[in-house]
Design a protein around this motif. Structure first.
Motif, PDB file in Angstrom:
ATOM      1  N   ALA A  30      -9.804 -16.409   0.945  1.00  0.00           N
ATOM      2  CA  ALA A  30      -9.188 -15.304   1.684  1.00  0.00           C
ATOM      3  C   ALA A  30      -8.131 -14.622   0.814  1.00  0.00           C
ATOM      4  O   ALA A  30      -7.402 -15.275   0.071  1.00  0.00           O
ATOM      5  N   GLU A  31      -8.086 -13.325   0.894  1.00  0.00           N
ATOM      6  CA  GLU A  31      -7.083 -12.565   0.158  1.00  0.00           C
ATOM      7  C   GLU A  31      -5.858 -12.417   1.050  1.00  0.00           C
ATOM      8  O   GLU A  31      -5.671 -11.416   1.736  1.00  0.00           O
ATOM      9  N   CYS A  32      -5.032 -13.433   1.035  1.00  0.00           N
ATOM     10  CA  CYS A  32      -3.858 -13.448   1.905  1.00  0.00           C
ATOM     11  C   CYS A  32      -2.766 -14.261   1.238  1.00  0.00           C
ATOM     12  O   CYS A  32      -3.015 -15.370   0.757  1.00  0.00           O
ATOM     13  N   ASP A  33      -1.568 -13.719   1.208  1.00  0.00           N
ATOM     14  CA  ASP A  33      -0.452 -14.398   0.578  1.00  0.00           C
ATOM     15  C   ASP A  33       0.310 -15.178   1.646  1.00  0.00           C
ATOM     16  O   ASP A  33       1.270 -14.687   2.234  1.00  0.00           O
ATOM     17  N   LEU A  44      -0.415 -16.755  10.044  1.00  0.00           N
ATOM     18  CA  LEU A  44      -1.352 -17.876  10.049  1.00  0.00           C
ATOM     19  C   LEU A  44      -2.472 -17.633  11.051  1.00  0.00           C
ATOM     20  O   LEU A  44      -3.652 -17.902  10.769  1.00  0.00           O
ATOM     21  N   LEU A  45      -2.136 -17.106  12.224  1.00  0.00           N
ATOM     22  CA  LEU A  45      -3.154 -16.826  13.227  1.00  0.00           C
ATOM     23  C   LEU A  45      -4.130 -15.767  12.733  1.00  0.00           C
ATOM     24  O   LEU A  45      -5.341 -15.836  13.013  1.00  0.00           O
ATOM     25  N   ALA A  46      -3.639 -14.793  11.972  1.00  0.00           N
ATOM     26  CA  ALA A  46      -4.539 -13.769  11.413  1.00  0.00           C
ATOM     27  C   ALA A  46      -5.571 -14.394  10.476  1.00  0.00           C
ATOM     28  O   ALA A  46      -6.728 -13.968  10.436  1.00  0.00           O
ATOM     29  N   ILE A  47      -5.159 -15.417   9.747  1.00  0.00           N
ATOM     30  CA  ILE A  47      -6.101 -16.124   8.862  1.00  0.00           C
ATOM     31  C   ILE A  47      -7.132 -16.881   9.697  1.00  0.00           C
ATOM     32  O   ILE A  47      -8.339 -16.847   9.422  1.00  0.00           O
ATOM     33  N   VAL A  48      -6.661 -17.540  10.729  1.00  0.00           N
ATOM     34  CA  VAL A  48      -7.544 -18.347  11.575  1.00  0.00           C
ATOM     35  C   VAL A  48      -8.613 -17.491  12.234  1.00  0.00           C
ATOM     36  O   VAL A  48      -9.765 -17.913  12.377  1.00  0.00           O
TER      37      VAL A  48
END
Length: 617
Positions: free
Chosen positions: A92-95, A136-140
């Motif tokens: 995932a492209e997320c920092d 974190l919820l956005a990743i989930v």
């Protein structure tokens, strides 16, 4: 204080969480309690956040989650993201620190994941918890991946590349497992004993006897052995859409009979009109699988919106707010209740801000549109009063209380034991502080608490209290009400929350929406038709992720209060007896799970060691 947009007012910019908590302790030690008017000015109601429920206005800094809770969420987040990487073969492209830890683990680096998560959580600090959790919820709920139906059930098992496949996956298609989900699943509360068939369920004696040879529908009805699961009028009225698919809402009916001591499914009608929805029976192949899926999907939606959100989270919220507004910190009733309210304001605020907000988890995964879901959830929750929510009351009203009629009902058997232990503890506590009804009536703050709970401009708990003006005049009423509050905040929530991970995270067992209409009369559905009714794989992975997270955080343990919670010797002795009673229940449940049908389908969600003190997830 955090407003409803998620921004944070940094009123204490240079203090960490530990220092803030220590400062509060010092203030309490010096002053004994905050002035009542100061607390009431701060602790206001909001009737529009999840209208018209009495919610807390905003989010106080003191209710931001504790570090151990953040660690538990972060640890599960690492496992979810590692699983996402394994399923999709991509990063995932997320920092986000949790993503970085998951990437390191996926690369095979040798390090202590637990310690890495602890360090990441300790760095959150300074009132950034909300943003950290939101990211974190956005990743989930990241939906990247193919939006297609599975080719076979194995495609759903493949979604658990780095997570344990729920044990329910092995047998969920079996009729015995389908029945067990009504008795020990995420929603073990909706069966209704019937003495006559509803007019819109045209089942004949011959059809019944073909399914249950040697039994009689007439005899079974007369003996009270027939139970109905009916979702008519108990679903969202407008179906929602997936980005690439129409979703479907099912108002299914399922009839069961207790035969030879076990609950047996007899017939399913996947809608309320028999002219449009034919009766489907065990042995009808793919049509039976589809029919069971419509029931499981309807049950999953009723579970999430009413049994879980409405009857635990939203039922408890007014008690939290009014307890803060009306009871001084050192009042014995507040000291009893505060441990059972820890984390509730935050998780309920997060539910309203994130989960049931438009274009978020509920909107994306459940069957209805978000407006229809919210309306149905509140309407159906309001149908049952606080008095009718007592465990023994609703069990009796639905004909579920008699073990002679329904001998195998794990939820009931375990729940009644936990209720009794809570009731005994609260009875002792009430006897210590209010030795007679006169002492109770003379307790001004307690009476103001009861009145405000019932008030329309207060907690809106209609009918609360047993005396004039919604006061409390008998100790027996106070014991019952407090037992219901503590049971709901601990055991009832545990029973409906944690099966999200053990059962509902496997999408075919309880899909959060259907993706094909129930078969019309005369249709001959195939296995592919059933698979196309189940969630497409991108939706299914989000269901796996979200329910793994929501059903995986066990923070605090029922009966294990902080060391300074009850310092009075009488209180401490009663609390110790409570823990001992819970330990005995634990032993009994472990033994029961080795016998009979429970040996095949162990029920663990009401083991006291797995019941948190409060609704905190």
């Amino acid at each position: 204080m955090t407003d409803k947009k998620g921004g944070i007012f940094h009123s204490i910019a240079h203090f960490g969480r530990e220092l803030l908590e220590a400062a509060v302790d010092v203030v309490e030690a010096i002053e004994g309690l905050l002035p009542d008017d100061e607390e009431r000015k701060r602790d206001q109601f909001d009737y529009d956040f999840i209208a018209p429920v009495a919610m807390y206005h905003g989010l106080p800094e003191q209710d931001l989650p504790a570090l151990p809770w953040l660690y538990m969420v972060g640890r599960i987040g690492v496992e979810i993201h590692r699983n996402q990487q394994a399923v999709r073969g991509e990063e995932a492209e997320c920092d986000h620190d949790i993503v970085r830890i998951a990437k390191r683990a996926a690369r095979g680096e040798k390090f202590d994941i637990d310690e890495a998560v602890h360090k990441a959580v300790r760095r959150v600090g300074k009132n950034r918890e909300v943003e950290w959790l939101k990211d974190l919820l956005a990743i989930v709920r990241n939906r990247q991946g193919p939006s297609k139906a599975p080719e076979d059930l194995g495609a759903y098992a493949d979604l658990f590349a780095r997570l344990p496949v729920p044990v329910t996956a092995a047998a969920f298609r079996e009729d015995a497992a389908f029945a067990e989900r009504r008795l020990a699943g995420p929603n073990p509360t909706s069966l209704q004993q019937i003495r006559a068939l509803p007019a819109n369920l045209p089942l004949t004696e011959a059809q019944f006897e073909a399914v249950v040879p040697g039994d009689s529908l007439v005899d079974a009805l007369a003996a009270g052995r027939v139970f109905l699961l009916d979702f008519g009028g108990r679903q969202a009225v407008i179906p929602g859409t997936h980005p690439n698919h129409q979703k479907f809402v099912y108002e299914s009916m399922a009839l069961f009979v207790v035969h030879d001591g076990e609950l047996v499914p007899v017939v399913i009608q996947s809608g309320q009109d028999p002219a449009q929805h034919p009766l489907v029976f065990p042995g009808d192949g793919a049509a039976w699988d589809i029919a069971k899926t419509t029931v499981d999907s309807a049950d999953a939606n009723f579970h999430e919106l009413v049994v879980h959100l409405g009857r635990t989270h939203l039922l408890i919220e007014p008690f939290v707010v009014v307890t803060r507004r009306r009871l001084p910190r050192k009042h014995p009733l507040r000291r009893l209740l505060d441990p059972h309210f820890e984390g509730t304001l935050f998780i309920n605020w997060a539910a309203g801000e994130f989960l049931i907000a438009p274009k978020n988890v509920v909107d994306e995964l459940l069957a209805g549109t978000i407006d229809a879901d919210r309306t149905a959830g509140i309407r159906l929750t309001a149908e049952r009063s606080f008095a009718d929510s007592y465990l023994k009351v609703w069990l009796a009203a639905q004909g579920l209380d008699d073990p002679e009629v329904l001998p195998h009902y794990p939820f009931r058997d375990d729940a009644l034991q936990v209720w009794a232990a809570i009731e005994a503890w609260i009875t002792e506590y009430v006897d210590i502080h209010w030795p007679d009804d006169g002492a109770l009536i003379a307790d001004g703050p307690l009476q103001e608490w009861a009145r405000e709970l019932a008030a329309f401009d207060g907690g809106r708990v209609a009918g609360f209290g047993d005396g004039p003006g919604n006061t409390i005049v008998e100790r027996s009423y106070l014991v019952g009400a407090l037992t219901n509050v503590v049971f709901t905040a601990s055991a009832m929530h545990a029973a409906v929350n944690f099966p999200q991970r053990t059962v509902m995270s496997y999408p075919p067992a309880m899909p959060l929406a259907g993706y094909r209409a129930a078969p019309a009369p005369g249709a001959a559905p195939t296995e592919d038709d059933w698979l196309n009714t189940l969630p497409p794989l991108d939706q299914a992975l989000v269901q796996v992720n979200v329910l793994t997270l929501l059903g995986g955080v066990y923070y605090t343990r029922l009966g294990h209060y902080k060391n300074n919670a009850f310092t009075d010797p009488q209180e401490a002795a009663a609390a110790q007896r409570f823990r001992e009673a819970l330990d005995r229940i634990e032993t009994g449940i472990l033994q029961a799970n080795r016998q009979g049908l429970r040996a095949r389908f162990p029920y663990t969600h009401l083991q006291p060691s797995m019941i948190p003190q409060s609704i905190n997830i």
